[in-house]
Structures are given as C-alpha cells and as structure tokens.
Motif scaffolding. Structure first.
Motif, mmCIF file in Angstrom:
data_model
loop_
_atom_site.group_PDB
_atom_site.id
_atom_site.type_symbol
_atom_site.label_atom_id
_atom_site.label_comp_id
_atom_site.label_asym_id
_atom_site.label_seq_id
_atom_site.Cartn_x
_atom_site.Cartn_y
_atom_site.Cartn_z
ATOM 1 N N MET A 185 -60.599 25.221 30.921
ATOM 2 C CA MET A 185 -59.213 25.170 30.528
ATOM 3 C C MET A 185 -59.022 25.960 29.228
ATOM 4 N N VAL A 186 -57.930 26.643 29.164
ATOM 5 C CA VAL A 186 -57.607 27.466 28.004
ATOM 6 C C VAL A 186 -56.884 26.614 26.967
ATOM 7 N N GLU A 187 -57.255 26.828 25.734
ATOM 8 C CA GLU A 187 -56.563 26.159 24.633
ATOM 9 C C GLU A 187 -55.523 27.124 24.066
ATOM 10 N N TRP A 188 -54.289 26.671 23.976
ATOM 11 C CA TRP A 188 -53.206 27.476 23.430
ATOM 12 C C TRP A 188 -52.774 26.882 22.096
ATOM 13 N N THR A 189 -52.629 27.717 21.106
ATOM 14 C CA THR A 189 -52.067 27.233 19.841
ATOM 15 C C THR A 189 -50.553 27.114 20.011
ATOM 16 N N ASP A 190 -49.929 26.394 19.118
ATOM 17 C CA ASP A 190 -48.469 26.290 19.156
ATOM 18 C C ASP A 190 -47.829 27.672 18.993
ATOM 19 N N ALA A 191 -48.409 28.497 18.137
ATOM 20 C CA ALA A 191 -47.877 29.848 17.920
ATOM 21 C C ALA A 191 -47.992 30.696 19.186
ATOM 22 N N GLU A 192 -49.113 30.570 19.903
ATOM 23 C CA GLU A 192 -49.277 31.326 21.150
ATOM 24 C C GLU A 192 -48.265 30.871 22.198
ATOM 25 N N ARG A 193 -48.112 29.560 22.341
ATOM 26 C CA ARG A 193 -47.134 29.030 23.304
ATOM 27 C C ARG A 193 -45.736 29.539 22.983
ATOM 28 N N LYS A 194 -45.393 29.488 21.708
ATOM 29 C CA LYS A 194 -44.056 29.928 21.292
ATOM 30 C C LYS A 194 -43.879 31.420 21.556
ATOM 31 N N ALA A 195 -44.883 32.214 21.239
ATOM 32 C CA ALA A 195 -44.804 33.661 21.462
ATOM 33 C C ALA A 195 -44.611 33.980 22.941
ATOM 34 N N ILE A 196 -45.392 33.346 23.784
ATOM 35 C CA ILE A 196 -45.324 33.613 25.227
ATOM 36 C C ILE A 196 -43.980 33.177 25.805
ATOM 37 N N THR A 197 -43.558 31.976 25.469
ATOM 38 C CA THR A 197 -42.288 31.496 26.026
ATOM 39 C C THR A 197 -41.089 32.250 25.450
ATOM 40 N N THR A 198 -41.162 32.631 24.188
ATOM 41 C CA THR A 198 -40.083 33.415 23.586
ATOM 42 C C THR A 198 -39.986 34.789 24.246
ATOM 43 N N LEU A 199 -41.125 35.444 24.378
ATOM 44 C CA LEU A 199 -41.142 36.755 25.014
ATOM 45 C C LEU A 199 -40.677 36.647 26.459
ATOM 46 N N TRP A 200 -41.182 35.655 27.172
ATOM 47 C CA TRP A 200 -40.797 35.484 28.573
ATOM 48 C C TRP A 200 -39.285 35.264 28.693
ATOM 49 N N GLY A 201 -38.712 34.555 27.777
ATOM 50 C CA GLY A 201 -37.279 34.298 27.806
ATOM 51 C C GLY A 201 -36.433 35.554 27.656
ATOM 52 N N GLN A 202 -37.031 36.620 27.144
ATOM 53 C CA GLN A 202 -36.316 37.887 26.950
ATOM 54 C C GLN A 202 -36.601 38.905 28.049
ATOM 55 N N ILE A 203 -37.549 38.605 28.910
ATOM 56 C CA ILE A 203 -37.947 39.552 29.953
ATOM 57 C C ILE A 203 -36.986 39.479 31.135
ATOM 58 N N ASP A 204 -36.516 40.644 31.533
ATOM 59 C CA ASP A 204 -35.699 40.775 32.739
ATOM 60 C C ASP A 204 -36.643 41.153 33.879
ATOM 61 N N VAL A 205 -36.907 40.185 34.731
ATOM 62 C CA VAL A 205 -37.853 40.359 35.847
ATOM 63 C C VAL A 205 -37.467 41.562 36.704
ATOM 64 N N ALA A 206 -36.176 41.738 36.937
ATOM 65 C CA ALA A 206 -35.692 42.822 37.794
ATOM 66 C C ALA A 206 -35.860 44.197 37.154
ATOM 67 N N GLU A 207 -36.057 44.233 35.858
ATOM 68 C CA GLU A 207 -36.272 45.501 35.159
ATOM 69 C C GLU A 207 -37.765 45.754 34.932
ATOM 70 N N ILE A 208 -38.449 44.798 34.354
ATOM 71 C CA ILE A 208 -39.855 44.971 33.971
ATOM 72 C C ILE A 208 -40.770 45.050 35.191
ATOM 73 N N GLY A 209 -40.545 44.207 36.184
ATOM 74 C CA GLY A 209 -41.410 44.179 37.365
ATOM 75 C C GLY A 209 -41.496 45.512 38.088
ATOM 76 N N PRO A 210 -40.353 46.082 38.499
ATOM 77 C CA PRO A 210 -40.423 47.379 39.169
ATOM 78 C C PRO A 210 -41.024 48.475 38.290
ATOM 79 N N GLN A 211 -40.686 48.488 37.011
ATOM 80 C CA GLN A 211 -41.245 49.515 36.121
ATOM 81 C C GLN A 211 -42.764 49.408 36.032
ATOM 82 N N ALA A 212 -43.266 48.186 35.956
ATOM 83 C CA ALA A 212 -44.719 47.991 35.849
ATOM 84 C C ALA A 212 -45.421 48.410 37.142
#
Length: 148
Positions: A1-28
C-alpha cells in the motif's frame, strides 16, 4: 500500500479538479500515438492512424483518450487502494488486449507532459509535479500488476 502525505493528496485532488478530461485525454493519446508509433498496433480497430492529421481527426482516438482519463478518476477516488480498484482493468489489458505493460508508463509520461503544458509552472509546481508523478507511477504499477 502506498502512503500519501496530506500535501500529496491535496496536490493530486487539486490538480485533478482542474483537469478537463475531454481536453487532456485526447491530447495525451494523440501524443502517445505520434511520438511512439509502435503503440498504434494496439489500436487497429481505430481505423486510419497513418498521419498526424489522421490521428488528430480520429474520433475513436479522442473518445479513448477521454476513457483513459476517466479511468484516472477511479484512481483519484481510490487513492488508498488503487491496485484493487484497477484489478479488472489490469486483467483486461493483460489477458484480452495483450498490451505491453511498458506502454502504461509511456502514456503516463504523455499525460504528464500535456498536463504540464496546459497548466504551466504556476499550477504545475515542483511539488504538484512530484505528487502527480508518484500518483501516475502507482497507477502504472496497478495496471501492470496482472503481468507479474
């Protein structure tokens, strides 16, 4: 199991909240298919992928890019058990689709490049990048689990 710090969790969820799946997915996925053309062999049912214009204009590529990014949402929502959340997907890619597991890492790199280009250094800070890379490494490991 991976250990996540509070800062890592916040970074991932914050970034994810700004990602437009319909834009980033096709581009990637476009980036993957153009920069790593050998990956095209896994997408034979997508039709013409012979040129950059054909890949960019391919609706199946765009849709699958969205599907990939929607799959990442599963990981974001299950950060404490990504391996279990991806168990069936790992089996499908291994046993049915026969995808080389190294392609997961390559696609993760493409996703990171597209995200970094989209948000720039004011959002995709070194701390966010470090957490995002760790997150994608865990996803890649979970997808490759069936291969081990």
């Amino acid at each position: 199991m991976v250990e996540w710090t509070d800062a890592e969790r916040k970074a991932i969820t914050t970034l994810w909240g700004q990602i437009d799946v319909a834009e980033i997915g096709p581009q990637a996925l476009i980036r993957l298919l153009v920069v790593y053309p050998w990956t095209q062999r896994h997408f034979g049912s997508f039709g013409n992928l012979s040129t950059y214009a054909a890949i960019v204009g391919n609706t199946k590529v765009a849709q699958h890019g969205k599907t990939v990014m929607a799959g990442l949402e599963t990981a974001v929502k299950n950060m404490d058990n990504i391996k279990n959340a991806y168990a069936k997907l790992s089996v499908m890619h291994s046993e049915k689709l026969h995808v080389d597991p190294d392609n997961f890492r390559t696609l993760a790199e493409c996703i990171s490049v597209v995200v970094a280009a989209k948000f720039g250094p004011s959002v995709f800070t070194p701390g966010f990048q470090e957490a995002w890379q760790k997150f994608l490494a865990v996803v890649v490991s979970a997808l490759g689990r069936q291969y081990h």
